[in-house]
Design a protein around this motif. Structure first.
Motif, mmCIF file in Angstrom:
data_model
loop_
_atom_site.group_PDB
_atom_site.id
_atom_site.type_symbol
_atom_site.label_atom_id
_atom_site.label_comp_id
_atom_site.label_asym_id
_atom_site.label_seq_id
_atom_site.Cartn_x
_atom_site.Cartn_y
_atom_site.Cartn_z
ATOM 1 N N ILE D 83 42.170 -9.539 -82.737
ATOM 2 C CA ILE D 83 42.727 -8.283 -82.233
ATOM 3 C C ILE D 83 41.629 -7.397 -81.652
ATOM 4 N N MET D 84 40.549 -7.278 -82.402
ATOM 5 C CA MET D 84 39.528 -6.305 -82.022
ATOM 6 C C MET D 84 38.716 -6.713 -80.791
ATOM 7 N N SER D 86 40.009 -8.029 -78.212
ATOM 8 C CA SER D 86 40.900 -8.002 -77.047
ATOM 9 C C SER D 86 40.547 -6.807 -76.153
ATOM 10 N N ASP D 88 42.620 -4.489 -75.295
ATOM 11 C CA ASP D 88 43.496 -3.351 -75.544
ATOM 12 C C ASP D 88 42.705 -2.085 -75.843
ATOM 13 N N LYS D 92 46.183 0.846 -79.210
ATOM 14 C CA LYS D 92 46.994 -0.378 -79.145
ATOM 15 C C LYS D 92 46.485 -1.361 -80.199
ATOM 16 N N LYS D 93 45.150 -1.453 -80.285
ATOM 17 C CA LYS D 93 44.551 -2.311 -81.319
ATOM 18 C C LYS D 93 45.005 -1.864 -82.703
ATOM 19 N N LYS D 96 48.451 -3.092 -83.444
ATOM 20 C CA LYS D 96 48.428 -4.533 -83.757
ATOM 21 C C LYS D 96 47.856 -4.776 -85.155
ATOM 22 N N LEU D 97 46.823 -4.002 -85.435
ATOM 23 C CA LEU D 97 46.146 -4.108 -86.729
ATOM 24 C C LEU D 97 47.131 -3.857 -87.867
ATOM 25 N N SER D 146 34.522 -1.576 -82.132
ATOM 26 C CA SER D 146 35.693 -1.194 -81.337
ATOM 27 C C SER D 146 35.727 0.308 -81.101
#
Lengths: 221, 221, 221, 221
Positions: D83-84, D86, D88, D92-93, D96-97, D146
């Motif tokens: 995720i991180m 990506s 995004d 947004k991350k 998802k997180l 991030s």
DNA sequence: GATGAATGAGGTTTCATTCAT
DNA sequence: GATGAATGAAACCTCATTCAT
């Protein structure tokens, strides 16, 4: 005969109500938990006295136990005595005996349980001897005496040893008492007969035990 | 009938010598001290194993106790069974029974003491029920069966309830066992008869008990 | 609300000095060793009383643990309560809250450790439910009430669920408490920030957390 | 980074099926009983291997625990990493997180419980330091990285300390994980919100937490 | 006489770890 | 590599009894 005392003098001076309460609470605790598992601090609390005072009345846990035991025994002893000194024939006495024991077992179940407990006592032989003397001597005396009287009158068989027969008789009666009150014996009764002794027809049990004893004591040719 | 096991599997895998040693040491401790006062650390030490291993063999003190008890019961049960399936008449069987019990009581006194101990058990009724079933069912079965067979043949009185009479018979025999082994009952025997059961004339005791039982089971007209 | 008692009456009658000593020694032992590894014989000894007396005060190890925990919780609870009933705006309250928690964490580190311990409790769900109720209900109440009041005044965003936001707030504050007191969280703080929380500039931590919370609760257009 | 190994070499040579079984059984035992109460002999038995072999694989109970813990952590770590890295935006991350964590918490509840357990660890500071490094460093790295990237892009507020904000973020996410899996936190969730987290509307919880985080990270003027 | 706080030895049970086979 | 029997220290909790007040 020279009955010993197992409580301290202070206990004799206590008013009757408290005295009885202590013994009843003690009997309840000992009979439900067993000697080792009974807790003397709990007994004191339930009887509404301090543990310190308890030890003013009884030197040890054991003395309390024996005093409770004697308290209960005396009641039955008195009833048995009245039966045995009557003019009835031995078999009539036996019947009264059985009926009294049935009744007493139900009314004073806790005392029977305590007696059952002491029957498995593991202690010094001297101590046990004293207790047995205390508990059994009067009862054995009235049994043996009654049997001897019956023998003299020719009411019962002549070829028996009255002491042994008295013991056999007592064994039967004691076992019946236990069946009415103690868990192991009650379950044993159920295993043998298929029914719970509390739901059994008392009259049948009494009738059968009486036949057993009657025949045992009589020898027709 | 499908007897439960009270030891863990590991105990089954132990070699016989150690297995017997543990049960004998346990029996010795339980019978001399009573269940509560018996100490399983002592048992482990005397048996030469660690306490940890003891708990690999038995989940609880109680399981060890019951296993010891069963170990001893099985021996007598086997002997009684052999007597009762024989072709002898009931009274002949009774005689053999009494003699066997006298002998067994002397040889395996500790097991009788354990049985005596369990007879005063104060525990959950479920647990007691299981133990009674374990200990008494086989014995009661062979008694009742033998009596019924005798009734069918007309060897004994017809007016008895065989289950109750079996129980009365067992009560007499059990009380005799206890007299030979347990302190309270031995002293009670002395109070009733005036002599120590160990110094008594066994033949006379057997003879008298046999007369008692014989008459009880027979009804001559 | 009607908070249960986890100590026996006897403990209430003990003079304050001893009472506090027991709780402090207990807290020290539990917080340094953890619940399972804490030893109540050690606690008794350090508190200068016999183990028997300890059990006159607390029925079980667990009761002692919970009593210690409550003792510490009550202190912080009181401080938080005073802050939350003040007339300050929510964000001012939040600042006071954070400062109070920082201070309290340093002064009563052991209680935080105990709280941390109970957060990982693996026990019966019923027991945990009772403890959570005991520990969290008052705190959650004052958080939620304060947030709701602020919402009504329009001081904070309107699109939040006050209960969930209260929980998020508490999670942040609790995590901070742990960072100041519990080994794992302290090391975690170091991994994230590169510095030991004890050597960190408290003002910066407070300032940053306040910004975080402030923004979270506010929604400017 | 130089991840230590907590199992012996022999464990690496074991075929995967057995390896996973051991770790899963261990995780189940540790997460349900807690570290101290978990029984390594039981784990061996449930995993179908001898205790002796267990000690061929792991030097101590603790090593087994940490190996189980790492086994579970790796799974989530991998997902978070994806995720991180990506493209995004941070928020947004974050969404998802949160969703990933919710899902993972339900699928791998036992690992979260173990992590919760280690959060209350009372051990030597050196040992804890090693474990924290092991568990937290990768996760903190991806969070901080991030956030820093987002700051550089001007996507988030400029007045924050990214390391502290990363920690606050993680605290919120971790607390949510615990609410989904650990008894104390679940009950705490209930006390705060009035509902059981398992019956809660996940979307609302996620939505609210996202608003909380979103605002915290953003500073509109 | 009455109280009840205080003692502390002692017993059952658990479990991580070892080691001979 | 694999087994599992064996160890034994250690911990919680009970309770008969004492004694200062």
């Amino acid at each position: 005969m020279l009955q010993k005392k197992y409580n301290k003098d202070a206990f004799d001076r206590v008013d009757e109500e408290r005295r009885n309460l202590i013994l009843e609470v003690g009997t309840e605790e000992f009979s439900s938990k067993g000697y080792e598992s009974a807790n003397i601090n709990v007994i004191a609390k339930k009887a509404g006295i301090s543990i310190g005072l308890m030890y003013k009345y009884f030197a040890t846990k054991e003395d309390l136990f024996i005093t409770c035991l004697k308290y209960g025994t005396d009641i039955l002893e008195k009833a048995l005595y009245d039966i045995m000194i009557s003019d009835d024939k031995l078999l009539k006495k036996a019947e009264k005996l059985i009926r009294t024991i049935c009744l007493h077992s139900k009314q004073h179940a806790n005392y029977i349980k305590m007696y059952n407990e002491i029957c498995a006592e593991k202690g010094s032989i001297e101590r046990i001897r004293v207790i047995v003397e205390e508990i059994e001597s009067k009862r054995s005396f009235i049994y043996v005496t009654s049997i001897c009287q019956a023998m003299e009158k020719g009411d019962v068989r002549a070829d028996m040893n009255p002491k042994l027969f008295a013991l056999f008789l007592d064994n039967l009666l004691t076992s019946l008492q236990f069946a009415y009150t103690c868990d192991y014996y009650r379950e044993k009764f159920r295993v043998y007969t298929g029914i719970d002794v509390n739901e059994a027809d008392d009259e049948q049990v009494i009738d059968q035990l009486l036949r057993f004893i009657e025949s045992a004591f009589t020898l027709e040719k």
